[in-house]
Write a protein that holds these residues in place. Structure first.
Motif: not given
Length: 199
Positions: A47-51, A64-67, A119-122, A138-145
């Motif tokens: 979340s923080a990375l994308n923000n 937003l696009l995963n590597n 939808v997925t943020a991938a 929301d940066e309190s969700f670091a990886v999932a959800f």
């Protein structure tokens, strides 16, 4: 095939020299449209990375696009913008998981664009003004959800989310981070499940 875009690469504590050689080569090839931003934080917080990246973006739309994704349909961006530009639409998602490319899905649902809950943020497109309206991920969700939470908040703000099967990618899921199988990662995942359920 979509001509007007910028690429913002968020560099997050990479170690391999080849990664940085790749950045240098890409920046030579695309000096005006490709930017590498170095994240100064520690650990991994999607979340923080994308923000962080979104704040630097100059476009009207964010993608937003995963590597760990690979685009396989040339008009994918046009297909996503087609919906993202509509006032009623919030998030737009692509097709990338669990079914052969030509599979129609249940009752043909993998064959046509439709409103969905999340939808997925991938691979997620959203107008920048909508992203900012709901204060991003929301940066309190670091990886999932973080993506599901974002989509729910976008819906609560009065928009609908759309899936289009005409934007197609492969998603090599967890290729860069690894699976959440260590005790620490399992504990973090469980806490994010609990926080999302509470919300």
């Amino acid at each position: 095939t979509y001509p007007d875009f910028e690429v913002i690469i968020i560099e997050n504590n990479s170690k391999e020299p080849a990664t940085f050689r790749c950045y240098e080569q890409l920046q030579k090839e695309h000096p005006d449209t490709l930017h590498v931003l170095t994240w100064q934080g520690t650990g991994f917080n999607y979340s923080a990375l994308n923000n962080f990246g979104a704040r630097a973006a100059t476009g009207e739309y964010l993608l937003l696009l995963n590597n760990d994704t690979e685009v396989i349909s040339p008009r994918w961006m046009e297909e996503m913008v087609m919906y993202a530009q509509q006032d009623r639409v919030g998030c737009v998602g692509a097709k990338h998981k669990n079914f052969p490319v030509g599979h129609p899905g249940y009752m043909g649902r993998l064959s046509y664009a439709q409103d969905v809950y999340a939808v997925t943020a991938a691979c997620l497109m959203v107008r920048k003004d909508v992203y900012e309206q709901v204060n991003g991920l929301d940066e309190s969700f670091a990886v999932a959800f973080n993506d599901v939470d974002f989509c729910v908040r976008v819906r609560e703000a009065g928009y609908t989310n759309v899936f289009t099967p005409f934007a197609q990618l492969y998603h090599y899921e967890s290729k860069s981070r690894g699976l959440d199988e260590s005790p620490a990662k399992r504990k973090r995942f469980a806490s994010e499940v609990e926080r999302f359920q509470e919300r």
